[in-house]
Design a protein around this motif. Sequence first.
Motif, mmCIF file in Angstrom:
data_model
loop_
_atom_site.group_PDB
_atom_site.id
_atom_site.type_symbol
_atom_site.label_atom_id
_atom_site.label_comp_id
_atom_site.label_asym_id
_atom_site.label_seq_id
_atom_site.Cartn_x
_atom_site.Cartn_y
_atom_site.Cartn_z
ATOM 1 N N SER A 96 -7.070 7.889 -2.752
ATOM 2 C CA SER A 96 -6.331 8.755 -3.322
ATOM 3 C C SER A 96 -6.664 9.035 -4.793
ATOM 4 O O SER A 96 -6.072 10.128 -5.324
ATOM 5 C CB SER A 96 -4.954 8.460 -2.896
ATOM 6 O OG SER A 96 -4.558 7.377 -3.748
ATOM 7 N N HIS B 22 -8.997 3.439 -4.437
ATOM 8 C CA HIS B 22 -8.404 3.780 -3.127
ATOM 9 C C HIS B 22 -8.717 5.238 -3.139
ATOM 10 O O HIS B 22 -8.988 5.880 -3.847
ATOM 11 C CB HIS B 22 -6.870 3.776 -3.172
ATOM 12 C CG HIS B 22 -6.077 3.916 -2.106
ATOM 13 N ND1 HIS B 22 -5.441 5.377 -1.794
ATOM 14 C CD2 HIS B 22 -5.830 3.255 -0.973
ATOM 15 C CE1 HIS B 22 -5.217 5.434 -0.491
ATOM 16 N NE2 HIS B 22 -5.129 4.409 -0.020
ATOM 17 N N SER C 260 4.677 3.691 -4.171
ATOM 18 C CA SER C 260 5.016 4.375 -2.823
ATOM 19 C C SER C 260 6.163 3.598 -2.236
ATOM 20 O O SER C 260 5.969 2.348 -2.026
ATOM 21 C CB SER C 260 3.791 4.782 -1.964
ATOM 22 O OG SER C 260 4.161 5.256 -0.930
ATOM 23 N N ALA D 239 2.059 8.015 -3.135
ATOM 24 C CA ALA D 239 1.298 7.748 -4.160
ATOM 25 C C ALA D 239 0.287 8.707 -4.127
ATOM 26 O O ALA D 239 -0.505 8.916 -5.535
ATOM 27 C CB ALA D 239 0.839 6.214 -3.869
ATOM 28 N N THR D 240 -0.217 9.176 -3.176
ATOM 29 C CA THR D 240 -1.245 10.051 -3.339
ATOM 30 C C THR D 240 -1.261 11.359 -3.965
ATOM 31 O O THR D 240 -1.966 11.741 -4.787
ATOM 32 C CB THR D 240 -1.806 10.766 -1.598
ATOM 33 O OG1 THR D 240 -1.770 9.495 -0.837
ATOM 34 C CG2 THR D 240 -2.926 11.541 -1.566
ATOM 35 N N ASN E 294 -5.761 -2.412 -1.936
ATOM 36 C CA ASN E 294 -5.271 -2.540 -0.677
ATOM 37 C C ASN E 294 -5.898 -3.134 0.531
ATOM 38 O O ASN E 294 -5.173 -3.775 1.522
ATOM 39 C CB ASN E 294 -5.031 -1.034 -0.091
ATOM 40 C CG ASN E 294 -6.093 -0.240 -0.314
ATOM 41 O OD1 ASN E 294 -6.691 -0.062 -1.379
ATOM 42 N ND2 ASN E 294 -6.677 0.531 0.765
ATOM 43 N N HIS F 226 6.776 3.448 1.136
ATOM 44 C CA HIS F 226 6.667 2.857 2.457
ATOM 45 C C HIS F 226 6.004 1.586 2.291
ATOM 46 O O HIS F 226 5.659 0.607 3.287
ATOM 47 C CB HIS F 226 6.182 3.899 3.273
ATOM 48 C CG HIS F 226 4.627 4.390 3.108
ATOM 49 N ND1 HIS F 226 3.598 3.826 3.827
ATOM 50 C CD2 HIS F 226 3.790 5.075 2.050
ATOM 51 C CE1 HIS F 226 2.517 4.143 3.380
ATOM 52 N NE2 HIS F 226 2.835 5.019 2.528
ATOM 53 N N LYS F 227 5.313 1.387 1.166
ATOM 54 C CA LYS F 227 4.611 -0.160 0.921
ATOM 55 C C LYS F 227 5.770 -1.204 0.769
ATOM 56 O O LYS F 227 5.291 -2.360 0.684
ATOM 57 C CB LYS F 227 3.739 -0.067 -0.134
ATOM 58 C CG LYS F 227 2.538 1.072 0.140
ATOM 59 C CD LYS F 227 1.777 0.965 1.254
ATOM 60 C CE LYS F 227 0.556 1.852 1.124
ATOM 61 N NZ LYS F 227 -0.164 2.179 2.463
ATOM 62 N N CYS G 258 -5.415 4.110 6.049
ATOM 63 C CA CYS G 258 -5.375 5.347 5.860
ATOM 64 C C CYS G 258 -6.649 6.166 6.672
ATOM 65 O O CYS G 258 -6.619 7.283 6.889
ATOM 66 C CB CYS G 258 -5.520 5.853 4.426
ATOM 67 S SG CYS G 258 -4.551 4.842 3.368
ATOM 68 N N GLN H 121 0.176 -1.047 -4.212
ATOM 69 C CA GLN H 121 0.383 -2.435 -3.406
ATOM 70 C C GLN H 121 0.785 -3.487 -4.123
ATOM 71 O O GLN H 121 1.552 -4.360 -3.148
ATOM 72 C CB GLN H 121 -0.960 -2.750 -2.821
ATOM 73 C CG GLN H 121 -1.834 -1.870 -1.738
ATOM 74 C CD GLN H 121 -1.256 -1.797 -0.444
ATOM 75 O OE1 GLN H 121 -0.495 -2.708 -0.156
ATOM 76 N NE2 GLN H 121 -1.489 -0.780 0.185
ATOM 77 N N ASP I 154 -2.605 2.696 -10.465
ATOM 78 C CA ASP I 154 -2.387 2.541 -9.314
ATOM 79 C C ASP I 154 -1.534 1.441 -8.616
ATOM 80 O O ASP I 154 -2.386 0.654 -8.670
ATOM 81 C CB ASP I 154 -3.221 3.153 -8.412
ATOM 82 C CG ASP I 154 -2.695 3.463 -6.842
ATOM 83 O OD1 ASP I 154 -1.659 2.965 -6.499
ATOM 84 O OD2 ASP I 154 -3.479 3.919 -5.977
HETATM 85 C C1 LIG Z 1 -3.442 1.446 -3.422
HETATM 86 C C2 LIG Z 1 -2.731 2.715 -2.646
HETATM 87 N N1 LIG Z 1 -2.604 3.729 -3.422
HETATM 88 C C3 LIG Z 1 -2.253 4.852 -2.842
HETATM 89 C C4 LIG Z 1 -1.841 4.822 -1.517
HETATM 90 C C5 LIG Z 1 -1.430 6.273 -0.733
HETATM 91 O O1 LIG Z 1 -0.033 6.221 -0.615
HETATM 92 P P1 LIG Z 1 0.892 7.275 -0.016
HETATM 93 O O2 LIG Z 1 0.627 7.054 1.747
HETATM 94 O O3 LIG Z 1 2.358 7.060 -0.342
HETATM 95 O O4 LIG Z 1 0.358 8.701 -0.288
HETATM 96 C C6 LIG Z 1 -1.944 3.810 -0.538
HETATM 97 C C7 LIG Z 1 -1.795 3.945 0.871
HETATM 98 O O5 LIG Z 1 -2.416 3.291 1.250
HETATM 99 C C8 LIG Z 1 -2.361 2.594 -1.453
HETATM 100 O O6 LIG Z 1 -2.607 1.405 -0.740
#
Ligand SMILES: Cc1ncc(COP(=O)(O)O)c(C=O)c1O
Length: 383
Positions: A100, A98, A200, A70-71, A152, A202-203, A327, A180, A177
């Motif tokens: 990112s 967030h 993303s 997602a970043t 998040n 991994h969530k 993060c 979550q 975004d």
């Molecule tokens: C709301 C949100 N956006 C973006 C990200 C970034 O995701 P990624 O780890 O896939 O880069 C996160 C991860 O913590 C998140 O919670």
Amino acid sequence: MRIYLDHNATTPVRPEVADAMSAALREYGGNPSSPHAEGMAARRAIERAREQVAHLVGAEPEQVIFTSGATEANNAVLHGVLESAPRARHIVSSTADHPSVAEPLAALCETGALSLTQVPVDEDGRIRVSAFEAALTSRADSTLVSLLLANNETGVLQDAAALAERAHAQGIPVHLDATQAVGKLPVAVATLGADWLVASAHKLNGPKGVGFLVERGTARALPAYLRGGSQEKGRRGGTENLPGIVGLGVACELARLELAARMAQMEKLRDQLWQGIERSVPRVRRNGDAAFVLCNTLNVEFIGCAGDVLLQALDGEGVAVSTGAACHSGSIDPSSVLLAMGRSPEQARASLRFSLGFSNTEAEIERVIALLPSLVRRVRELE
Ligand SMILES: Cc1ncc(COP(=O)(O)O)c(C=O)c1O
């Protein structure tokens, strides 16, 4: 057995996902861009995953672009929108974004490439429509609205559809975004009014290092941002992360099939946890709107208690939680999200996030409720 309550940081990979990834590593030796049989088999695996992702978020497969997470997807939208903007470069976002999104926006502001209006969130973490409308009308030349569907740290949900409608009424496209939210509530890109949607793997019990961007084609097309290959319609060059993409696809498929059951289970346990904490720990306060919140997230202020010390104490007892955005764990800065909601640095430092996953059990939650009163008392005595 440890009790993992940090699913907003990342989730364990589902066995079905791991199996599919391991099979993909063994079976697909070809380059998905090659025209021979090995290449075409690898291409089919990627396109199947694209369909699985699209199905989960109500998109068309050709609207999905795979990314490293997602970043990357957030950065691609923000930079891409600015690069392709004819003149005006003004973005409307919020004070509880967030990192990112917040950090690339801050960096762009510093270079003078951008001006930014951050709409404040209220004490419950929500963007008020009136404040949002005021930000939209303060400028006639906004390039983009950037929204976070589910926070998040607090799990608080924004009324993205209503906000997007206001933005579209002024001809401003919307970046959402939904990292979550995907896998924790029904997400349909068109209903939410997103021109770009980001999430993303991994969530949602998929692998780390892979995610996606949905581009609905309802706004100006973004330029290519990783040049040097024709992959992902030339937008993101580079040989695809095939096992990761396959894992993401399976995670999305499972999330779609199990969504209602997962939501009901997580909400029940989350409420059990909060009721237990309220009953057994004096001087606690829930952070964030309790009605508009993710089914799995509980953010609690243990008044007068150092959150980072309580986190360590819980960890010592086998329970994993978070003091804020994972993060940033390791950092003792108070959560900027809680500060944006009007909490003092002390209040923010006294807050912990419990984020559940579908495999948590009632017995685990009871164990955490049983542990907390004495741990909180001990940590408060250290103050
Ligand atoms: C709301 C949100 N956006 C973006 C990200 C970034 O995701 P990624 O780890 O896939 O880069 C996160 C991860 O913590 C998140 O919670």
